[in-house]
Design a protein around this motif. Structure first.
Motif, PDB file in Angstrom:
ATOM      1  N   PHE A  39      62.914  19.747  26.576  1.00 35.28           N
ATOM      2  CA  PHE A  39      63.388  19.349  25.091  1.00 35.28           C
ATOM      3  C   PHE A  39      65.047  20.086  25.588  1.00 35.28           C
ATOM      4  CE2 PHE A  39      59.253  18.699  23.819  1.00 35.28           C
ATOM      5  CZ  PHE A  39      58.938  17.511  23.611  1.00 35.28           C
ATOM      6  N   LEU A  40      64.973  21.131  25.786  1.00 38.64           N
ATOM      7  CA  LEU A  40      66.226  22.431  26.145  1.00 38.64           C
ATOM      8  C   LEU A  40      67.560  20.527  26.540  1.00 38.64           C
ATOM      9  CD1 LEU A  40      65.276  25.505  26.247  1.00 38.64           C
ATOM     10  CD2 LEU A  40      66.226  24.863  24.606  1.00 38.64           C
ATOM     11  N   THR A  41      67.241  20.293  27.430  1.00 40.80           N
ATOM     12  CA  THR A  41      67.916  19.324  27.776  1.00 40.80           C
ATOM     13  C   THR A  41      68.339  17.965  27.466  1.00 40.80           C
ATOM     14  OG1 THR A  41      66.682  19.861  30.162  1.00 40.80           O
ATOM     15  CG2 THR A  41      68.311  17.710  29.855  1.00 40.80           C
ATOM     16  N   LEU A  42      66.832  17.628  27.022  1.00 42.94           N
ATOM     17  CA  LEU A  42      67.340  16.233  25.483  1.00 42.94           C
ATOM     18  C   LEU A  42      68.463  17.040  24.473  1.00 42.94           C
ATOM     19  CD1 LEU A  42      63.811  14.709  25.654  1.00 42.94           C
ATOM     20  CD2 LEU A  42      66.151  14.137  26.308  1.00 42.94           C
ATOM     21  N   SER A  43      68.627  18.472  24.400  1.00 50.09           N
ATOM     22  CA  SER A  43      68.967  18.667  22.841  1.00 50.09           C
ATOM     23  C   SER A  43      70.382  18.938  23.882  1.00 50.09           C
ATOM     24  CB  SER A  43      68.438  20.382  22.645  1.00 50.09           C
ATOM     25  OG  SER A  43      68.922  21.112  23.276  1.00 50.09           O
ATOM     26  N   LEU A  44      71.562  19.066  24.505  1.00 52.48           N
ATOM     27  CA  LEU A  44      72.180  19.076  25.048  1.00 52.48           C
ATOM     28  C   LEU A  44      72.814  17.394  25.607  1.00 52.48           C
ATOM     29  CD1 LEU A  44      71.978  21.387  28.475  1.00 52.48           C
ATOM     30  CD2 LEU A  44      73.628  21.970  26.166  1.00 52.48           C
ATOM     31  N   ARG A  45      71.933  16.394  25.672  1.00 59.07           N
ATOM     32  CA  ARG A  45      72.487  15.446  25.417  1.00 59.07           C
ATOM     33  C   ARG A  45      71.290  14.221  25.927  1.00 59.07           C
ATOM     34  NH1 ARG A  45      76.764  11.861  28.648  1.00 59.07           N
ATOM     35  NH2 ARG A  45      76.478   9.835  27.945  1.00 59.07           N
ATOM     36  N   LEU A  46      71.384  13.438  23.700  1.00 61.18           N
ATOM     37  CA  LEU A  46      69.789  12.411  23.991  1.00 61.18           C
ATOM     38  C   LEU A  46      69.091  11.560  24.962  1.00 61.18           C
ATOM     39  CD1 LEU A  46      67.365  12.499  22.226  1.00 61.18           C
ATOM     40  CD2 LEU A  46      68.812  10.553  20.521  1.00 61.18           C
ATOM     41  N   LEU A  47      70.111  10.890  25.379  1.00 64.28           N
ATOM     42  CA  LEU A  47      70.602  10.050  26.904  1.00 64.28           C
ATOM     43  C   LEU A  47      70.984  10.878  27.773  1.00 64.28           C
ATOM     44  CD1 LEU A  47      71.339   6.839  25.088  1.00 64.28           C
ATOM     45  CD2 LEU A  47      69.202   7.025  25.632  1.00 64.28           C
ATOM     46  N   PRO A  48      70.157  11.381  29.297  1.00 66.61           N
ATOM     47  CA  PRO A  48      71.055  12.343  29.689  1.00 66.61           C
ATOM     48  C   PRO A  48      71.386  11.524  31.164  1.00 66.61           C
ATOM     49  CG  PRO A  48      68.710  11.977  29.993  1.00 66.61           C
ATOM     50  CD  PRO A  48      68.772  11.456  28.989  1.00 66.61           C
ATOM     51  N   SER A  49      72.265  12.024  31.508  1.00 70.34           N
ATOM     52  CA  SER A  49      73.437  11.249  32.910  1.00 70.34           C
ATOM     53  C   SER A  49      72.136  11.758  33.841  1.00 70.34           C
ATOM     54  CB  SER A  49      74.436  12.590  32.917  1.00 70.34           C
ATOM     55  OG  SER A  49      74.072  13.624  33.406  1.00 70.34           O
ATOM     56  N   VAL A  50      73.075  11.431  35.068  1.00 77.07           N
ATOM     57  CA  VAL A  50      71.806  11.074  36.097  1.00 77.07           C
ATOM     58  C   VAL A  50      71.786  12.317  36.374  1.00 77.07           C
ATOM     59  CG1 VAL A  50      71.962  10.364  38.900  1.00 77.07           C
ATOM     60  CG2 VAL A  50      73.070   9.059  37.049  1.00 77.07           C
ATOM     61  N   CYS A  51      72.388  14.167  36.636  1.00 85.03           N
ATOM     62  CA  CYS A  51      72.295  15.202  36.505  1.00 85.03           C
ATOM     63  C   CYS A  51      71.150  15.770  36.096  1.00 85.03           C
ATOM     64  CB  CYS A  51      73.172  16.250  36.525  1.00 85.03           C
ATOM     65  SG  CYS A  51      73.274  17.189  37.261  1.00 85.03           S
ATOM     66  N   GLY A  52      70.847  15.137  34.654  1.00 88.99           N
ATOM     67  CA  GLY A  52      70.431  14.881  33.352  1.00 88.99           C
ATOM     68  C   GLY A  52      69.067  14.328  33.573  1.00 88.99           C
ATOM     69  N   PHE A  53      68.716  13.208  34.056  1.00 90.85           N
ATOM     70  CA  PHE A  53      67.422  12.483  34.287  1.00 90.85           C
ATOM     71  C   PHE A  53      66.499  12.922  36.212  1.00 90.85           C
ATOM     72  CE2 PHE A  53      65.399   9.921  37.549  1.00 90.85           C
ATOM     73  CZ  PHE A  53      64.523   9.138  36.266  1.00 90.85           C
ATOM     74  N   PHE A  54      67.728  13.564  36.102  1.00 90.29           N
ATOM     75  CA  PHE A  54      66.900  14.495  37.763  1.00 90.29           C
ATOM     76  C   PHE A  54      66.742  15.887  37.698  1.00 90.29           C
ATOM     77  CE2 PHE A  54      68.952  11.734  40.722  1.00 90.29           C
ATOM     78  CZ  PHE A  54      68.552  10.705  41.564  1.00 90.29           C
ATOM     79  N   PHE A  55      67.287  16.134  36.492  1.00 93.51           N
ATOM     80  CA  PHE A  55      66.774  17.676  36.294  1.00 93.51           C
ATOM     81  C   PHE A  55      65.631  17.792  34.634  1.00 93.51           C
ATOM     82  CE2 PHE A  55      67.155  20.913  32.338  1.00 93.51           C
ATOM     83  CZ  PHE A  55      66.927  22.714  33.432  1.00 93.51           C
ATOM     84  N   ILE A  56      64.754  16.497  33.933  1.00 93.41           N
ATOM     85  CA  ILE A  56      64.044  16.080  33.530  1.00 93.41           C
ATOM     86  C   ILE A  56      63.065  15.736  34.194  1.00 93.41           C
ATOM     87  CG2 ILE A  56      63.383  13.845  32.135  1.00 93.41           C
ATOM     88  CD1 ILE A  56      65.487  14.638  30.458  1.00 93.41           C
TER      89      ILE A  56
END
Length: 186
Positions: A39-56
Motif C-alpha cells: 500500500f505504501l508503494t501504491l501510494s507513490l503511484r497508483l499504476l506502478p512502473s516496472v520497478c514498482g511492479f517488481f517491488f510489489i
C-alpha cells in the motif's frame, strides 16, 4: 489451514507449543508488514512502473511465503516445509537488498518508481517502506530459525511414521565395553 494457534497433536511439549505460537505470530506480522509495503508503494503511484511492479511482486512473494509457513506449521508435510524454506530464504535476500537500496539510493529509487507525489513526501513514504523491509528481513530470519526448531521438535517427538529419537544417552551396554582396549573403557 494455519489460522488456529492450537497445534493438532496433543502430545506436544511446552516448548514446542510456544515455538509454534511464536512462529505463527511472526508469519502474521510478516503478512501485515508486506501488505503495508504494497500500500505504501501504491501510494507513490497508483499504476506502478516496472520497478514498482517488481517491488510489489517481492511483497506478494513474501505474503505467499508467510502463508506457506502457516500451512507448513499446520501440516507434517515436508513439501510445505521445503517450499516455505525456499520462499523465505529468497525473499529475505531480496528484502535485505531492497532495504539497503532504499536507504542508500533513495532519490534514484524514487525516480525509478516515477512517483506522482512531491519528492519530500515520496522520500518519507519510501523510507517508511524501507523500514518495513528491514523489519521483514529480520522477521524472515527469525521465521527460518523457528521453522528449523519446529521441524527438529517434530523429528525428536516422532510423528507420522518417523521414529522418536531415544531419550537415553547410553549408547551401548557395559558388557560391550569390556572387550575394548583400556583407554576406551572410561
Amino acid at each position: 489451514m494455519g489460522i488456529s494457534l492450537n497445534p493438532n497433536s496433543q502430545s506436544l511439549s511446552g516448548s514446542h507449543h510456544h515455538t509454534h505460537k511464536v512462529f505463527l505470530y511472526c508469519n502474521y506480522i510478516l503478512l501485515g508488514a508486506a501488505s503495508s509495503c504494497i500500500f505504501l508503494t501504491l501510494s507513490l503511484r497508483l499504476l506502478p512502473s516496472v520497478c514498482g511492479f517488481f517491488f510489489i511482486l517481492l511483497h506478494i512473494l513474501t505474503i505467499a511465503g508467510a502463508i506457506s509457513g502457516c500451512a507448513a506449521a499446520s501440516s507434517d508435510s515436508s513439501r510445505w516445509y521445503g517450499a516455505h524454506m525456499v520462499a523465505t530464504v529468497l525473499t529475505a535476500i531480496f528484502q535485505g537488498s531492497v532495504s539497503v537500496l532504499v536507504f542508500t539510493r533513495t532519490s534514484d529509487f524514487l525516480g525509478k518508481l516515477k512517483s506522482y507525489v512531491r519528492e519530500e513526501d515520496g522520500v518519507v513514504i519510501l523510507k517508511l517502506a524501507g523500514g518495513l523491509c528491514v523489519l521483514i528481513f529480520c522477521l524472515e530470519w527469525v521465521v527460518l530459525t523457528l521453522a528449523f526448531f519446529l521441524k527438529y521438535y517434530a523429528y525428536v517427538e516422532g510423528g507420522n511414521g518417523t521414529p522418536a529419537v531415544r531419550r537415553s544417552a547410553k549408547v551401548a551396554q557395559e558388557e560391550d565395553l569390556k572387550d575394548w582396549p583400556w583407554p576406551f573403557q572410561v
